[in-house]
Enzyme design. Structure first.
Site, short mmCIF file in Angstrom:
data_model
loop_
_atom_site.label_atom_id
_atom_site.label_comp_id
_atom_site.label_asym_id
_atom_site.label_seq_id
_atom_site.Cartn_x
_atom_site.Cartn_y
_atom_site.Cartn_z
N ALA A 119 0.83 -1.21 0.00
CA ALA A 119 0.00 0.00 0.00
C ALA A 119 0.86 1.26 0.00
O ALA A 119 0.35 2.37 -0.05
CB ALA A 119 -0.92 0.00 1.22
N SER A 123 5.83 -1.24 5.05
CA SER A 123 5.90 -2.40 5.93
C SER A 123 7.34 -2.89 6.07
O SER A 123 7.75 -3.35 7.14
CB SER A 123 5.01 -3.52 5.40
OG SER A 123 5.26 -3.74 4.03
N SER A 124 8.13 -2.75 5.01
CA SER A 124 9.51 -3.25 5.11
C SER A 124 10.34 -2.38 6.06
O SER A 124 11.13 -2.90 6.85
CB SER A 124 10.16 -3.34 3.72
OG SER A 124 10.22 -2.07 3.12
N GLU A 157 18.05 -2.04 2.90
CA GLU A 157 17.36 -1.96 1.59
C GLU A 157 18.38 -1.87 0.46
O GLU A 157 18.25 -2.56 -0.56
CB GLU A 157 16.47 -0.72 1.54
CG GLU A 157 15.33 -0.70 2.51
CD GLU A 157 14.11 -1.50 2.06
OE1 GLU A 157 14.04 -1.89 0.88
OE2 GLU A 157 13.23 -1.74 2.91
N ASP A 169 11.33 6.48 5.24
CA ASP A 169 10.47 5.44 5.83
C ASP A 169 11.04 4.95 7.15
O ASP A 169 10.33 4.82 8.15
CB ASP A 169 10.32 4.26 4.87
CG ASP A 169 9.78 4.70 3.52
OD1 ASP A 169 9.31 5.84 3.42
OD2 ASP A 169 9.83 3.89 2.58
N TYR A 219 12.03 2.69 -9.53
CA TYR A 219 12.40 3.57 -8.40
C TYR A 219 13.87 3.96 -8.51
O TYR A 219 14.23 5.14 -8.45
CB TYR A 219 12.12 2.87 -7.07
CG TYR A 219 12.46 3.72 -5.86
CD1 TYR A 219 11.51 4.53 -5.27
CD2 TYR A 219 13.74 3.72 -5.33
CE1 TYR A 219 11.83 5.32 -4.18
CE2 TYR A 219 14.07 4.50 -4.23
CZ TYR A 219 13.11 5.30 -3.66
OH TYR A 219 13.43 6.08 -2.58
C1 GLA Z 1 9.76 4.93 -0.92
C2 GLA Z 1 11.19 5.05 -0.38
C3 GLA Z 1 11.40 6.37 0.35
C4 GLA Z 1 10.94 7.56 -0.50
C5 GLA Z 1 9.55 7.30 -1.07
C6 GLA Z 1 9.13 8.38 -2.03
O1 GLA Z 1 8.85 4.85 0.13
O2 GLA Z 1 11.48 3.98 0.50
O3 GLA Z 1 12.75 6.52 0.71
O4 GLA Z 1 11.86 7.85 -1.51
O5 GLA Z 1 9.46 6.05 -1.73
O6 GLA Z 1 8.98 9.58 -1.38
#
Ligand code: GLA
Length: 377
Positions: A119, A123-124, A157, A169, A219
Site C-alpha cells: 500500500a 511495511s519493510s 534496503e 520510511d 524507483y
Molecule cells: C519509498 C522510499 C522512500 C521515498 C519514497 C518516495 O517509500 O522507501 O525513501 O523515496 O518512496 O517519497
C-alpha cells in the site's frame, strides 16, 4: 496480534520472549525528495510490525514469520544470506549492525504485522526498524543512536534488498510520535515535530490494491535521473538546485531527466509551504499543494498509474481538500485530506466508481498518527 505472537513464541521456543514493535508511516507531502537531500513530512501510524525475540546463546538466528507461516534459520556472516526474500530484511539489519562495529548474536524471533502490504505504507521499513531497535536493546545496551538505527534499515534496503531508497520510511518508523508529523531535512538530518490535529478534517488513505512495480526497478531509475541532473548542474543533490539552474542545463540533459528534476525542485518548496500553512491552520493551502504534488508525480515524475489518477480525479470531483499519491508510487494508495462533512460521500463515491471501473473496491485506511519503534514488555 500480540497474543498470537506470544503464544507462537512460547510454543516454538518454550519461553516468553521480549516484545517490540515499530510502525508503518504516512507522508503528508515531500515525495521522492529524501534521496535528493530535500524535505519530507511523514508520521508513524497505528499499523505496525510486532516482534517477540530472545537471545539463544548460539550464532544462529531462528526467525518465524507468523503471517506467512514460514521459518528461516541463518548464521550471521555475509555468506549466510538466507534464501527467503522476507528474511533478507532481518539478515540485512544484523549484518549492517555488525558492519558498524555493533554486536549481534544468535536469537529466536516470531513476528507478524498489520501494515497493509504493497500500500506504500512501508511495511519493510517497519520490519527493519523493529529488529534494529530490538537488537540495539538486547545486544548493544542501546548505544546505537536512533538516527543510526534508521540508517541501518536504509542500508539493509540498499545492500540486501536492491532498493536505493532514501531515509524517510525508516526515519518515520523509528522516530514516530503519537499525534505528531515530523519535518525532516534529509540533507542535515535535522527534524522538528509538528502536532497534527486538523480540526474539522480527516486524513484517509485509499489503497488501490494494485502494484505495477516493474522488474527493472523504476524507483532506482528515478534516483539515477536526479543524480545525473545534479551532476550536470554541479551540485551534490537537487536540494541545492533551483529552477534557473535547471533551465541552464536543459540542452545538456534528456527531456525525461529534465521533467524528473523539475518535479523534485518544485516539491522541495511545497513541503515548506505546507509547514507554513499548517502553522496558520490554513488547510486549503495544504490541500492545494497536495494536488500539485499529485500532478507532478503523475506528469513529470511518472510514478502514478490509471488507478491512482482515477482516485485523484474522484477526490477533485467530490470537493476533497487535498489528494495525492503517497509513497514511491507505481500503485499503492492516495492520501486524502477531507472535510468531516464530505467524508462519507467521498468514500461512498470512491468505492462505487472505482469498483465499476477496476472490478474491486479500494481499501479505506483511516490514519491515526502514532508512536514509532518501542519496547512493549
Ligand atoms: C519509498 C522510499 C522512500 C521515498 C519514497 C518516495 O517509500 O522507501 O525513501 O523515496 O518512496 O517519497
Amino acid at each position: 496480534m500480540e497474543k498470537e505472537i506470544r503464544d507462537e513464541f512460547k510454543k516454538r521456543f518454550n519461553s516468553d520472549g521480549i516484545m517490540y514493535a515499530s510502525s508503518g508511516r504516512i507522508n503528508l507531502i515531500g515525495e521522492h525528495t529524501d534521496y535528493n537531500g530535500g524535505f519530507v513530512f511523514p508520521g508513524a501510524v497505528d499499523k505496525c510490525i510486532m516482534l517477540a525475540i530472545e537471545p539463544n546463546g548460539t550464532e544462529i538466528v531462528n526467525a518465524y514469520a507468523l503471517d506467512l507461516k514460514e521459518e528461516a534459520s541463518f548464521g550471521l556472516e555475509e555468506k549466510d544470506i538466507p534464501s527467503q526474500q522476507w528474511a533478507h530484511y532481518i539478515f540485512g539489519v544484523c549484518r549492517e549492525i555488525i558492519k558498524r562495529g555493533g554486536v549481534v548474536k544468535g536469537f529466536n524471533a516470531v513476528f507478524a504485522g498489520n501494515v497493509p502490504l504493497g500500500a506504500g505504507m512501508s511495511s519493510s521499513a517497519a520490519l527493519e526498524s523493529t529488529f534494529a531497535f530490538a537488537l540495539n536493546d538486547l545486544f548493544n545496551n542501546n548505544t546505537i543512536e536512533k538516527f543510526e538505527l534508521a540508517r541501518i534499515g536504509q542500508s539493509t534496503e540498499h545492500n540486501y534488498c536492491g532498493v536505493k531508497c532514501g531515509i524517510m520510511d525508516q526515519f518515520a518508523s523509528v522516530f514516530g510520535k503519537k499525534g505528531n508529523l515530523m519535518r525532516l531535512d534529509c540533507r542535515s538530518g535535522e527534524f522538528e515535530y509538528f502536532p497534527f490535529n486538523p480540526k474539522g478534517y480527516k486524513l484517509v488513505l485509499l489503497d488501490s490494491k494494485v502494484k505495477h512495480e516493474l522488474v527493472d526497478s523504476p524507483y532506482n531509475r528515478r534516483r539515477e535521473s536526479c543524480e545525473r541532473v545534479a551532476a550536470t548542474i554541479g551540485v551534490e543533490t537537487l536540494r541545492d538546485a533551483s529552477f534557473e539552474d535547471l533551465e541552464k542545463v536543459k540542452d545538456k540533459i534528456s527531456e525525461e531527466d529534465y521533467k524528473r528534476a523539475r518535479y523534485v525542485i518544485g516539491e522541495k518548496q511545497r513541503v515548506l509551504d505546507v509547514c507554513e500553512a499548517l502553522k496558520n491552520g490554513d488547510y486549503e493551502t495544504v490541500g492545494a499543494r497536495m494536488y500539485e504534488t499529485h500532478e507532478g508525480l503523475s506528469k513529470d515524475y511518472e510514478v502514478s498509474c490509471v488507478e491512482l489518477d482515477y482516485l485523484n480525479d474522484i477526490a477533485r470531483e467530490m470537493g476533497v481538500t487535498g489528494s495525492r499519491i503517497m509513497g514511491g508510487g507505481f500503485g499503492g494508495c492516495t492520501i486524502n485530506l477531507v472535510k468531516d462533512e464530505k467524508y462519507d460521500a467521498f468514500i461512498a463515491s470512491a468505492k462505487e466508481k472505482f469498483a465499476k471501473k477496476f472490478g474491486h473496491e479500494p481499501r479505506v485506511i483511516d490514519v491515526v498518527i502514532s508512536d514509532g519503534a518501542r519496547k512493549l514488555s
